[in-house]
Write a protein that holds these residues in place. Structure first.
Motif, PDB file in Angstrom:
ATOM      1  N   PRO A   1     -27.296  29.120 -17.965  1.00  0.00           N
ATOM      2  CA  PRO A   1     -26.539  28.733 -18.957  1.00  0.00           C
ATOM      3  C   PRO A   1     -26.340  27.427 -19.488  1.00  0.00           C
ATOM      4  O   PRO A   1     -26.110  26.703 -18.878  1.00  0.00           O
ATOM      5  N   LEU A   2     -26.429  27.177 -20.918  1.00  0.00           N
ATOM      6  CA  LEU A   2     -26.182  26.087 -21.564  1.00  0.00           C
ATOM      7  C   LEU A   2     -25.389  26.233 -22.919  1.00  0.00           C
ATOM      8  O   LEU A   2     -25.833  26.720 -23.746  1.00  0.00           O
ATOM      9  N   PRO A   3     -24.028  26.122 -22.842  1.00  0.00           N
ATOM     10  CA  PRO A   3     -23.202  26.535 -23.601  1.00  0.00           C
ATOM     11  C   PRO A   3     -23.234  25.882 -24.997  1.00  0.00           C
ATOM     12  O   PRO A   3     -22.683  26.295 -25.933  1.00  0.00           O
ATOM     13  N   GLY A   4     -23.890  24.645 -25.123  1.00  0.00           N
ATOM     14  CA  GLY A   4     -24.009  23.930 -26.443  1.00  0.00           C
ATOM     15  C   GLY A   4     -25.303  23.655 -26.661  1.00  0.00           C
ATOM     16  O   GLY A   4     -26.347  24.311 -26.723  1.00  0.00           O
ATOM     17  N   SER A   5     -25.573  22.156 -27.168  1.00  0.00           N
ATOM     18  CA  SER A   5     -26.868  21.595 -27.061  1.00  0.00           C
ATOM     19  C   SER A   5     -27.551  21.665 -25.991  1.00  0.00           C
ATOM     20  O   SER A   5     -26.854  21.209 -24.704  1.00  0.00           O
ATOM     21  N   SER A   6     -28.862  22.025 -25.623  1.00  0.00           N
ATOM     22  CA  SER A   6     -29.545  22.062 -24.413  1.00  0.00           C
ATOM     23  C   SER A   6     -29.976  20.678 -24.261  1.00  0.00           C
ATOM     24  O   SER A   6     -30.239  20.316 -23.115  1.00  0.00           O
ATOM     25  N   GLY A   7     -30.044  19.761 -25.125  1.00  0.00           N
ATOM     26  CA  GLY A   7     -30.511  18.484 -25.130  1.00  0.00           C
ATOM     27  C   GLY A   7     -31.927  18.134 -24.753  1.00  0.00           C
ATOM     28  O   GLY A   7     -32.568  17.264 -24.608  1.00  0.00           O
TER      29      GLY A   7
END
Lengths: 332, 351
Positions: B282-288
């Motif tokens: 789970p990556l809630p925003g930017s995965s970078g």
């Protein structure tokens, strides 16, 4: 140097998003030396010089200098007529206290700081107010959303020039001088006087999208390491324009960087290599347009950036013009 | 080439953000036998194309693994010493004691040290050096240093890649050459398998300074969908965070707003049908990751993410499990082969 032109450039009002007046000044300065000019949808002014090189030798080159300056925007008018504001671009509270700000219509007043219980900490913008001499809100001619810029007249001290908005009207000056002196370039050169650099680099981004250049170069100011207790930085005032290697937003394309170095050496102009730890320029936005544009930056070293008293050296400005002329005369 | 040899070749090469060309050449040589076309774009991204077997007009899937590594950049001089700063997210705590390569007109070896503990006041022994005290010593006197090295020259860490026990490998630049290795394996596998879609393998540049190569290569290629390959955090000593994954238990598949649900679903299905263990990450925003830049290129590109767990990220002893790299490559190849002619990920299918 054409100090009359520089005075007009630095003293004309133009915070990010409100560049109409400065665009008119630059427009009349380049009218006679451009093959074409146009204003794009975000307000950037593009002066075009047709190249002589044809499709084979000629490249499409953008030289970009931003015409917007940092400023203030009013957020609240107090009952007693004091104006609260926030920043347009990187305005630091400590630079504001005791200075003056002026609106597009010429209304001017001092910025001061409210009394705080703990004065040992640096104030923030929310602690400052602008006093234009109004007795109360009802009689205040300024409304929420009105914008203002620093007051900072142009003055000359030896080879140094001091003014507000040298960031980046000095870049605009360099571009205008290059247009005036340029003859016989193989390249199609787009002189882009861009908008909104200080907040989002938006003007350069959209200008480059439309122009689809082969190479993009910004001309902007950079910090120096030559003042008391400065963070170590190998750029000094008066040692020549700086060829940017990296800043907070971009690594310059090695090809563009090397062409700028060669151009300086051909012109016999002093130059410095620049690694700037924070901040960036229009080149960072132009680099990422469409499928990517090899981009670089020629910097004018500048002390006290984003204050009402920015300082540059005339020699650095003159050498920057020579470097760009030398660059445009050769194959890219 | 064995995976260990491939990974060693890739990780020992020097290619910091903005200066990837030496590694680009190595990867181009590795990819050329498996590609119908190979090119380098204006930003320096390496792009290999494998044509699909479906009828025209064919859709395109792009897989991106970033080529750049973190490094240092010369910012100035202090006598005979070089002052440096970070190129990407360097962990300043691990700089002392490193051997480095200074990439000037020619390569110069150097070391980073500090005053010995014997002479440091106790108050300073616990401190991490501030950047303006991190110095490289190349052994030359001051005037010769200035003649050879320019402000702006990049610096990389000199580190040999080392096989640990149990199929684990430690070295620098596993972030993200482990993914470049996986992409290389996928490219090789796809040469021998039928796939309806055109496949674009992209070794992207400048991820570590803002996913820049991904932004421009996605614009240039204009794929229908894309998958980024990157590294994620592996469980290690003294780390009980929930967002970490076991080494050797397979790659992860990113879930979150950066990823199109159908990309997640299809990647998970491909893993299941090829019996590849995966975990959902789970990556809630930017995965970078490159997926962040690709997702919003042009009118938007449905994107997915495969990540390889790595220990000690951004330290010169990044540690991976070879089996995770191989599985990531197989997963990507299976996913690409599963793309049927005419398939378009549609949001309507999600409601």
């Amino acid at each position: 140097m054409d100090l009359a032109l520089l005075e007009k450039l630095t003293q004309t009002y133009g915070p990010s998003g409100y560049e109409d007046a400065i665009r008119a000044v630059i427009g009349s300065a380049i009218e006679a030396v451009a093959d074409e000019t146009r204003v794009d949808p975000l307000g950037s002014l593009i002066g075009y010089r047709r190249g002589q090189g044809g499709a084979h030798d000629g490249k499409r080159v953008i030289l970009a200098a931003h015409m917007d300056e940092i400023g203030l925007i009013i957020t609240h008018v107090e009952e007693k007529g004091f104006l609260r504001f926030t920043s347009i671009g990187g305005v630091r509270a400590a630079h504001c206290i005791g200075t003056r700000a002026t609106f597009a219509n010429g209304i001017t007043g001092p910025i001061y700081v409210e009394r705080r219980d703990d004065a040992s900490k640096l104030p923030e913008l929310q602690h400052l107010y602008l006093d234009i001499g109004c007795a109360d809100r009802a009689s205040c001619p300024v409304r929420v959303g009105d914008t203002a810029t620093f007051v900072g007249p142009l003055m000359q001290r030896g080879s140094r020039l001091i003014s507000k908005a040298l960031d980046d009207r000095i870049g605009c000056y360099v571009l205008i001088e290059v247009m005036r002196r340029l003859d016989n370039s193989a390249h199609d050169v787009y002189f882009a006087f861009t908008t909104q650099e200080e907040i989002t680099l938006s003007g350069a981004r959209t200008a480059a999208y439309r122009i689809e250049p082969d190479i993009a170069i910004s001309v902007d100011v950079t910090a120096t390491g030559d003042v008391p207790k400065a963070l170590p930085m190998e750029v000094s005032l008066g040692q020549g324009p700086a060829v940017k290697v990296k800043d907070g937003g971009m690594i310059a394309h090695p090809h563009v960087r090397d062409r700028l170095v060669e151009a300086a050496e051909r012109a016999g102009a002093p130059y410095q290599m620049e690694v700037l730890l924070g901040g960036t320029t229009d080149a960072a936005a132009m680099q990422l347009v469409r499928s990517g544009v090899p981009s670089g930056c020629l910097s004018i070293p500048c002390r006290y950036v984003h204050s009402p008293s920015e300082m540059v050296d005339q020699g650095d400005v003159e050498h920057a013009i020579e470097v760009l002329l030398s660059l445009l005369r050769e194959t890219l | 080439m064995e995976t260990l040899e491939l990974l060693t070749t890739l990780t020992e090469a020097s290619g910091p953000a903005g200066y990837e060309h030496a590694v680009t050449h190595i990867v181009a040589d590795l990819w050329r036998p498996w590609a119908d076309e190979i090119r380098v774009d204006a930003m320096g991204n390496l792009i290999a194309v494998q044509q699909g077997t479906g009828p025209q007009p064919r859709r395109a899937v792009m897989a991106a693994a970033h080529l750049d590594e973190i490094g240092l950049i010369v910012t100035g001089f202090d006598g005979e010493f070089l002052r440096v700063h970070s190129l990407g997210g360097v962990d300043r705590r691990v700089l002392l004691g490193l051997s480095v390569r200074v990439h000037s007109r020619r390569e110069i070896p150097g070391v980073i040290g500090s005053r010995p503990p014997h002479v440091l006041p106790p108050s300073e022994r616990q401190n991490v050096l501030p950047w303006h005290e991190v110095m490289i010593d190349v052994g030359l006197p001051a005037e010769e240093v200035r003649a050879l090295v320019r402000v702006g020259d990049p610096v990389t860490i000199r580190q040999s890649t080392m096989a640990l026990k149990n199929g684990r490998v430690a070295g620098k630049a596993m972030d993200n050459r482990a993914s470049v290795a996986a992409l290389t394996l996928a490219l090789e596998a796809l040469r021998h398998r039928e796939h309806a879609w055109d496949f674009y393998a992209v070794a992207t540049v400048q991820e570590e300074v803002g996913v820049k190569g991904a932004i421009t290569s996605a614009y240039g290629i204009s794929p229908t969908i894309a998958v980024a390959l990157d590294v994620t955090f592996a469980r290690q000593y003294n780390d009980s965070n929930p967002g970490v994954f076991e080494l050797g238990k397979g790659p992860t598949i990113g879930v979150g707003p950066n990823f199109h649900p159908q990309m997640v679903k299809r990647l998970a299905e491909a893993a299941e049908s090829d019996e590849i263990p995966i975990e959902l990450e789970p990556l809630p925003g930017s995965s970078g990751t490159d997926a962040w830049g690709i997702q919003v290129a042009r009118e938007g590109i449905p994107s997915g993410l495969i990540s390889i767990p790595v220990r000690y990220m951004h330290q010169p002893v990044e540690t991976v499990a070879l089996v995770d790299i191989e599985r990531a490559g197989r997963l990507l190849a299976g996913f690409v082969c599963g793309l049927e002619h005419g398939y378009t990920p549609r949001w309507e299918d999600e409601v």
